[in-house]
Design a protein around this motif. Structure first.
Motif, PDB file in Angstrom:
ATOM      1  N   ALA A 182      15.964  -0.607  -5.521  1.00  0.00           N
ATOM      2  CA  ALA A 182      15.069  -1.373  -6.396  1.00  0.00           C
ATOM      3  C   ALA A 182      15.808  -2.583  -6.943  1.00  0.00           C
ATOM      4  N   ASP A 183      15.098  -3.670  -7.057  1.00  0.00           N
ATOM      5  CA  ASP A 183      15.661  -4.903  -7.600  1.00  0.00           C
ATOM      6  C   ASP A 183      14.901  -5.221  -8.880  1.00  0.00           C
ATOM      7  N   ALA A 184      15.544  -5.011 -10.008  1.00  0.00           N
ATOM      8  CA  ALA A 184      14.887  -5.230 -11.302  1.00  0.00           C
ATOM      9  C   ALA A 184      14.416  -6.671 -11.475  1.00  0.00           C
ATOM     10  N   ALA A 185      14.985  -7.595 -10.716  1.00  0.00           N
ATOM     11  CA  ALA A 185      14.592  -8.999 -10.821  1.00  0.00           C
ATOM     12  C   ALA A 185      13.314  -9.287 -10.027  1.00  0.00           C
ATOM     13  N   ASP A 186      12.867  -8.330  -9.221  1.00  0.00           N
ATOM     14  CA  ASP A 186      11.658  -8.541  -8.410  1.00  0.00           C
ATOM     15  C   ASP A 186      10.724  -7.346  -8.582  1.00  0.00           C
ATOM     16  N   THR A 187      10.072  -7.288  -9.719  1.00  0.00           N
ATOM     17  CA  THR A 187       9.221  -6.135 -10.021  1.00  0.00           C
ATOM     18  C   THR A 187       8.007  -6.042  -9.106  1.00  0.00           C
ATOM     19  N   GLN A 188       7.483  -7.181  -8.657  1.00  0.00           N
ATOM     20  CA  GLN A 188       6.330  -7.133  -7.748  1.00  0.00           C
ATOM     21  C   GLN A 188       6.712  -6.455  -6.431  1.00  0.00           C
ATOM     22  N   GLN A 189       7.855  -6.825  -5.886  1.00  0.00           N
ATOM     23  CA  GLN A 189       8.300  -6.230  -4.631  1.00  0.00           C
ATOM     24  C   GLN A 189       8.551  -4.732  -4.802  1.00  0.00           C
ATOM     25  N   CYS A 190       9.156  -4.349  -5.914  1.00  0.00           N
ATOM     26  CA  CYS A 190       9.402  -2.927  -6.189  1.00  0.00           C
ATOM     27  C   CYS A 190       8.081  -2.165  -6.276  1.00  0.00           C
ATOM     28  N   TRP A 191       7.102  -2.746  -6.961  1.00  0.00           N
ATOM     29  CA  TRP A 191       5.793  -2.104  -7.103  1.00  0.00           C
ATOM     30  C   TRP A 191       5.137  -1.914  -5.735  1.00  0.00           C
ATOM     31  N   LEU A 192       5.173  -2.971  -4.900  1.00  0.00           N
ATOM     32  CA  LEU A 192       4.572  -2.877  -3.565  1.00  0.00           C
ATOM     33  C   LEU A 192       5.257  -1.809  -2.718  1.00  0.00           C
ATOM     34  N   ARG A 193       6.566  -1.759  -2.749  1.00  0.00           N
ATOM     35  CA  ARG A 193       7.293  -0.742  -1.981  1.00  0.00           C
ATOM     36  C   ARG A 193       6.911   0.662  -2.423  1.00  0.00           C
ATOM     37  N   GLU A 194       6.791   0.845  -3.738  1.00  0.00           N
ATOM     38  CA  GLU A 194       6.416   2.153  -4.262  1.00  0.00           C
ATOM     39  C   GLU A 194       5.020   2.557  -3.784  1.00  0.00           C
ATOM     40  N   LYS A 195       4.089   1.631  -3.826  1.00  0.00           N
ATOM     41  CA  LYS A 195       2.715   1.925  -3.415  1.00  0.00           C
ATOM     42  C   LYS A 195       2.604   2.137  -1.902  1.00  0.00           C
ATOM     43  N   LEU A 196       3.420   1.412  -1.131  1.00  0.00           N
ATOM     44  CA  LEU A 196       3.352   1.505   0.330  1.00  0.00           C
ATOM     45  C   LEU A 196       4.091   2.713   0.895  1.00  0.00           C
ATOM     46  N   ALA A 197       5.057   3.238   0.167  1.00  0.00           N
ATOM     47  CA  ALA A 197       5.904   4.316   0.686  1.00  0.00           C
ATOM     48  C   ALA A 197       5.114   5.460   1.331  1.00  0.00           C
ATOM     49  N   PRO A 198       4.070   5.997   0.682  1.00  0.00           N
ATOM     50  CA  PRO A 198       3.334   7.102   1.302  1.00  0.00           C
ATOM     51  C   PRO A 198       2.545   6.688   2.547  1.00  0.00           C
ATOM     52  N   GLU A 199       2.355   5.398   2.762  1.00  0.00           N
ATOM     53  CA  GLU A 199       1.558   4.889   3.875  1.00  0.00           C
ATOM     54  C   GLU A 199       2.392   4.542   5.107  1.00  0.00           C
ATOM     55  N   MET A 200       3.714   4.480   4.953  1.00  0.00           N
ATOM     56  CA  MET A 200       4.556   3.909   6.001  1.00  0.00           C
ATOM     57  C   MET A 200       4.504   4.657   7.332  1.00  0.00           C
ATOM     58  N   ALA A 201       4.459   5.974   7.315  1.00  0.00           N
ATOM     59  CA  ALA A 201       4.434   6.727   8.572  1.00  0.00           C
ATOM     60  C   ALA A 201       3.205   6.356   9.401  1.00  0.00           C
ATOM     61  N   SER A 202       2.036   6.310   8.771  1.00  0.00           N
ATOM     62  CA  SER A 202       0.828   5.972   9.526  1.00  0.00           C
ATOM     63  C   SER A 202       0.803   4.499   9.913  1.00  0.00           C
ATOM     64  N   ILE A 203       1.367   3.623   9.087  1.00  0.00           N
ATOM     65  CA  ILE A 203       1.441   2.200   9.429  1.00  0.00           C
ATOM     66  C   ILE A 203       2.300   2.022  10.678  1.00  0.00           C
ATOM     67  N   GLN A 204       3.431   2.704  10.734  1.00  0.00           N
ATOM     68  CA  GLN A 204       4.338   2.575  11.874  1.00  0.00           C
ATOM     69  C   GLN A 204       3.724   3.101  13.169  1.00  0.00           C
ATOM     70  N   LYS A 205       2.781   4.036  13.077  1.00  0.00           N
ATOM     71  CA  LYS A 205       2.129   4.606  14.268  1.00  0.00           C
ATOM     72  C   LYS A 205       0.930   3.780  14.734  1.00  0.00           C
ATOM     73  N   ALA A 206       0.513   2.814  13.947  1.00  0.00           N
ATOM     74  CA  ALA A 206      -0.658   1.999  14.290  1.00  0.00           C
ATOM     75  C   ALA A 206      -0.363   1.150  15.533  1.00  0.00           C
ATOM     76  N   PRO A 207      -1.397   0.821  16.315  1.00  0.00           N
ATOM     77  CA  PRO A 207      -1.193  -0.026  17.494  1.00  0.00           C
ATOM     78  C   PRO A 207      -0.576  -1.385  17.145  1.00  0.00           C
ATOM     79  N   GLU A 208      -0.929  -1.937  16.005  1.00  0.00           N
ATOM     80  CA  GLU A 208      -0.379  -3.207  15.515  1.00  0.00           C
ATOM     81  C   GLU A 208       0.142  -2.976  14.098  1.00  0.00           C
ATOM     82  N   PRO A 209       1.380  -2.493  13.945  1.00  0.00           N
ATOM     83  CA  PRO A 209       1.882  -2.121  12.623  1.00  0.00           C
ATOM     84  C   PRO A 209       1.864  -3.251  11.592  1.00  0.00           C
ATOM     85  N   VAL A 210       2.154  -4.471  11.999  1.00  0.00           N
ATOM     86  CA  VAL A 210       2.175  -5.570  11.028  1.00  0.00           C
ATOM     87  C   VAL A 210       0.763  -5.855  10.517  1.00  0.00           C
ATOM     88  N   VAL A 211      -0.201  -5.840  11.405  1.00  0.00           N
ATOM     89  CA  VAL A 211      -1.596  -6.046  11.001  1.00  0.00           C
ATOM     90  C   VAL A 211      -2.023  -4.916  10.064  1.00  0.00           C
TER      91      VAL A 211
END
Length: 97
Positions: free
Chosen positions: A6-35
């Motif tokens: 975590a980077d205390a100087a970038d709270t938005q990025q920390c918040w996004l990472r926290e919210k995305l963490a439970p989604e990452m496995a399914s995102i990585q399995k998607a046909p177009e992970p970046v999309v």
């Protein structure tokens, strides 16, 4: 994946990472992970916006427009993919346009 500190100087990025963490496995399995990543990010942020929407300010209307900006390489223009457009007011149900 790599776990980043975590980077205390970038709270938005920390918040996004926290919210995305439970989604990452399914995102990585998607046909177009970046999309898939950008659509999931949009939904996470949209959910937070709806939590803070307030129409109790008087007789006016609140217009919400949300979507994804698609940055393209120079000299191409950027694009906007609209995903939400609604009008809200204190006494009326939200109207999806």
């Amino acid at each position: 994946g790599v776990t980043m500190e975590a980077d205390a100087a970038d709270t938005q990025q920390c918040w996004l990472r926290e919210k995305l963490a439970p989604e990452m496995a399914s995102i990585q399995k998607a046909p177009e992970p970046v999309v898939e990543l950008y659509f999931r990010l949009y939904k996470i942020i949209e959910k937070e916006i709806f939590k803070i929407v307030n129409t109790g300010y008087g007789p006016g209307k609140l217009v919400l427009l949300g979507g994804i900006t698609i940055n393209m390489p120079h000299p191409m223009p950027a694009y906007f993919l609209p995903l939400h457009f609604s009008i809200r007011s204190e006494h009326d149900a939200p109207k999806d346009l």
